[in-house]
Scaffold this motif. Structure first.
Motif, mmCIF file in Angstrom:
data_model
loop_
_atom_site.group_PDB
_atom_site.id
_atom_site.type_symbol
_atom_site.label_atom_id
_atom_site.label_comp_id
_atom_site.label_asym_id
_atom_site.label_seq_id
_atom_site.Cartn_x
_atom_site.Cartn_y
_atom_site.Cartn_z
ATOM 1 N N LEU A 19 12.092 41.799 -3.638
ATOM 2 C CA LEU A 19 12.056 42.490 -2.345
ATOM 3 C C LEU A 19 12.645 43.885 -2.477
ATOM 4 N N LEU A 20 13.752 43.998 -3.185
ATOM 5 C CA LEU A 20 14.396 45.296 -3.356
ATOM 6 C C LEU A 20 13.523 46.263 -4.146
ATOM 7 N N ARG A 21 12.672 45.720 -5.007
ATOM 8 C CA ARG A 21 11.751 46.573 -5.763
ATOM 9 C C ARG A 21 10.519 46.924 -4.952
ATOM 10 N N GLY A 22 10.432 46.402 -3.728
ATOM 11 C CA GLY A 22 9.306 46.740 -2.864
ATOM 12 C C GLY A 22 8.038 45.969 -3.146
ATOM 13 N N LEU A 23 8.157 44.786 -3.747
ATOM 14 C CA LEU A 23 6.969 43.996 -4.035
ATOM 15 C C LEU A 23 6.442 43.345 -2.763
ATOM 16 N N SER A 24 5.168 43.086 -2.747
ATOM 17 C CA SER A 24 4.539 42.432 -1.601
ATOM 18 C C SER A 24 4.864 40.940 -1.607
ATOM 19 N N ASP A 25 4.592 40.292 -0.484
ATOM 20 C CA ASP A 25 4.787 38.843 -0.405
ATOM 21 C C ASP A 25 3.988 38.140 -1.496
ATOM 22 N N GLN A 26 2.772 38.592 -1.739
ATOM 23 C CA GLN A 26 1.923 37.958 -2.751
ATOM 24 C C GLN A 26 2.504 38.151 -4.147
ATOM 25 N N GLU A 27 3.020 39.333 -4.434
ATOM 26 C CA GLU A 27 3.623 39.574 -5.743
ATOM 27 C C GLU A 27 4.865 38.706 -5.943
ATOM 28 N N ILE A 28 5.666 38.560 -4.895
ATOM 29 C CA ILE A 28 6.845 37.688 -4.967
ATOM 30 C C ILE A 28 6.404 36.244 -5.189
ATOM 31 N N ALA A 29 5.368 35.812 -4.463
ATOM 32 C CA ALA A 29 4.851 34.456 -4.618
ATOM 33 C C ALA A 29 4.385 34.210 -6.050
ATOM 34 N N ASP A 30 3.705 35.182 -6.626
ATOM 35 C CA ASP A 30 3.231 35.053 -8.005
ATOM 36 C C ASP A 30 4.399 34.914 -8.977
ATOM 37 N N ILE A 31 5.456 35.700 -8.778
ATOM 38 C CA ILE A 31 6.636 35.643 -9.640
ATOM 39 C C ILE A 31 7.305 34.272 -9.547
ATOM 40 N N LEU A 32 7.422 33.761 -8.316
ATOM 41 C CA LEU A 32 8.117 32.494 -8.094
ATOM 42 C C LEU A 32 7.236 31.275 -8.320
ATOM 43 N N GLY A 33 5.925 31.489 -8.408
ATOM 44 C CA GLY A 33 5.011 30.366 -8.611
ATOM 45 C C GLY A 33 4.818 29.520 -7.366
ATOM 46 N N VAL A 34 4.847 30.182 -6.202
ATOM 47 C CA VAL A 34 4.643 29.492 -4.927
ATOM 48 C C VAL A 34 3.562 30.235 -4.144
ATOM 49 N N SER A 35 3.182 29.682 -3.003
ATOM 50 C CA SER A 35 2.158 30.338 -2.188
ATOM 51 C C SER A 35 2.771 31.491 -1.381
ATOM 52 N N ARG A 36 1.898 32.387 -0.947
ATOM 53 C CA ARG A 36 2.331 33.490 -0.091
ATOM 54 C C ARG A 36 2.921 32.947 1.208
ATOM 55 N N ALA A 37 2.324 31.875 1.731
ATOM 56 C CA ALA A 37 2.829 31.266 2.969
ATOM 57 C C ALA A 37 4.254 30.754 2.786
ATOM 58 N N THR A 38 4.558 30.208 1.615
ATOM 59 C CA THR A 38 5.915 29.732 1.334
ATOM 60 C C THR A 38 6.897 30.888 1.339
ATOM 61 N N VAL A 39 6.524 31.989 0.719
ATOM 62 C CA VAL A 39 7.394 33.174 0.697
ATOM 63 C C VAL A 39 7.664 33.640 2.123
ATOM 64 N N ARG A 40 6.617 33.739 2.926
ATOM 65 C CA ARG A 40 6.785 34.232 4.294
ATOM 66 C C ARG A 40 7.627 33.273 5.138
ATOM 67 N N SER A 41 7.419 31.971 4.992
ATOM 68 C CA SER A 41 8.200 31.021 5.792
ATOM 69 C C SER A 41 9.661 31.013 5.348
#
Length: 59
Positions: A19-41
């Motif tokens: 988040l601090l690097r300005g990544l999108s929800d989808q990029e964070i989801a890809d890094i963590l191996g979870v869905s975008r919906a999981t990141v947002r929730s």
């Protein structure tokens, strides 16, 4: 041999860094191996907790 599953604090730390690097929800989801919906929730749940703590401090 691979590492074991990531713990919740490790995942949270990686998400904060992303988040601090300005990544999108989808990029964070890809890094963590979870869905975008999981990141947002998870972000929504975390923000709710922060709001509750702030309201209690101000009361």
């Amino acid at each position: 041999m691979g590492r074991g599953p990531e713990t919740a604090p490790q995942a949270a730390g990686r998400a904060r860094a992303a988040l601090l690097r300005g990544l999108s929800d989808q990029e964070i989801a890809d890094i963590l191996g979870v869905s975008r919906a999981t990141v947002r929730s998870q972000w929504a749940r975390a923000l709710d907790k922060l709001r509750i703590k702030r309201v209690r401090r101000e009361a």
